[in-house]
Design an enzyme around this catalytic site. Structure first.
Site, PDB file in Angstrom:
ATOM      1  CG  ASP A 204      -0.260  -0.050   2.526  1.00  0.00           C
ATOM      2  OD1 ASP A 204       0.623  -0.909   2.696  1.00  0.00           O
ATOM      3  OD2 ASP A 204      -0.583   0.765   3.417  1.00  0.00           O
TER       4      ASP A 204
ATOM      5  CD  GLU B 133       4.370   0.963   6.802  1.00  0.00           C
ATOM      6  OE1 GLU B 133       5.142   1.351   7.704  1.00  0.00           O
ATOM      7  OE2 GLU B 133       4.040   1.694   5.848  1.00  0.00           O
TER       8      GLU B 133
END
Length: 387
Positions: free
Chosen positions: A67, A132
């Site tokens: 991400d 994250e």
């Protein structure tokens, strides 16, 4: 497929947290062809995948995230943020440095070892999350509670850690993070009659002075002294002739292991009392500080970096938080190493093409050595226990 091509392909997925945008399906397909078995550990819209080759211990894993943060205003970019374009020197795009270049290098290092050493001891794995850059609640922290292995024996997080030159720094720990909001109470009144009021703005200013003047600790050989940054200070009465009866103060501490979150809370409250500020506090614990003291894992990454770059890297604990904190909480020896971090989270993020092949080689060296030495240690322990 080489590491340049895979990095470009990954950048083209608009995987803004918590959307993996299909990257985990790609990784599962690519690694399955080499015998990696997928375990999906998704939760609350966050996708986590554990891809493992081999069985048993030792378990050595690369831990990555796919991400990225949002690209921000389009007119701040010279190229389309998810183009993955290259000019021969750089790959451009959101996530190219943080951390899709590292993810690509890890995937290809794992494939390389599985091909060259199919009967390696133990388990070689990739753990990838799509949360994250967000709150991290359902990413690696969640995945670690459902892994099909009892423990991870060594982990390499592929965050961008290089600072000035590729290979100059790797991380062996991180500072803790505590955020706070202080709602400060006063008594509203007319500015011409301050004797009948209690100015919340003045109390907030005094509290800011006390908090920022405080020496929280002195740090140590690895960690800098605890730092505080005020992020918001508001006291608006709504009129120029009215003393505000309330104020709001927000801030964040980044702290070393020599201090605890509980100590920070207690000292904040004591400082408010010392300046007469009536404050209602709310504290949010973002991360606990940690440091990896295990000499072996630090040597494995440092030696691998030197072998590929000729640079003796520095072990650091700088920067923000990462998924390494969740591994440390599970007592997993962990280090972090990756690309240059100068452009991460910025417009026109990019990573150097020339650094990607050595990054893959460094990861492969680390993984091979970790598997070898941990397997030898297991054999020695088994022989000792049987004697």
């Amino acid at each position: 497929m080489d590491v340049l091509e895979l990095t470009q392909q990954l950048v083209r997925f608009p995987s803004v947290t918590p959307d993996d945008a299909g990257i985990h399906d790609l990784l599962t397909t690519v690694l399955a062809d080499a015998g990696f078995v997928a375990t999906h550990l998704d939760a609350e819209g966050v996708r986590n995948v554990w891809l493992a080759h081999g069985t048993g211990h030792p378990v050595v894993a690369c831990v990555c995230h796919c991400d990225v943060v949002p690209p921000g205003p389009a007119d701040a970019w010279l190229r389309e943020p998810f183009s993955g374009e290259t000019d021969g020197e750089f790959i451009h795009g959101r996530g190219s440095a943080d951390m899709k270049g590292g993810l690509a290098a890890a995937v290809l290092a794992l494939l390389q070892i599985a091909h060259d050493w199919p009967d390696h001891p133990g388990t070689l794995a990739l753990l990838c999350t799509s949360d994250e850059e967000g709150v991290g609640r359902y990413g690696v922290r969640h995945a670690l509670t459902g892994l099909p292995v009892a423990r991870i024996d060594a982990a390499l997080v592929t965050e961008p850690t290089s600072e000035v030159r590729f290979g100059d720094a790797y991380k062996v720990g991180r500072r803790g993070s505590v955020s706070f909001t202080a709602a400060i109470s006063g008594v509203q009144g007319h500015v011409a009659y301050p004797q009948f009021a209690r100015n919340a703005a003045h109390a907030a200013a005094q509290l800011v002075t006390a908090l920022t003047a405080e020496t929280w600790d002195s740090g140590d050989d690895l960690f800098p002294a605890t730092g505080l940054q005020i992020t918001r200070l508001v006291a608006d009465s709504g009129a120029g002739n009215v003393i505000p009866g309330s104020a709001e103060l927000r801030g964040n501490f980044r702290y070393a292991p020599c201090l605890t979150a509980a100590e920070i809370e207690a000292r904040c409250r004591a400082l408010a009392d010392s300046v007469g500020a009536e404050a209602a506090w709310t504290f949010t614990h973002g991360a606990e500080p940690f440091v990896t003291h295990t000499p072996a894992i630090r040597a494995w990454i440092a030696d691998a970096i030197f072998a590929e770059t000729g640079i003796v890297p520095t072990a650091t604990v700088s920067g923000g938080t990462s998924d390494a904190r969740f591994l440390a909480a599970h007592h997993v020896p962990v280090v972090e190493f990756g690309a240059l971090n100068a452009t991460i989270h910025a417009a026109n993020e990019r990573t150097e093409v020339a650094n990607l092949p050595p990054l893959q080689a460094i990861y492969a060296r680390f993984l091979r050595r970790a598997l070898t030495e941990l397997a030898c240690a297991d054999l020695a322990n088994a022989a000792r226990d049987g004697s």
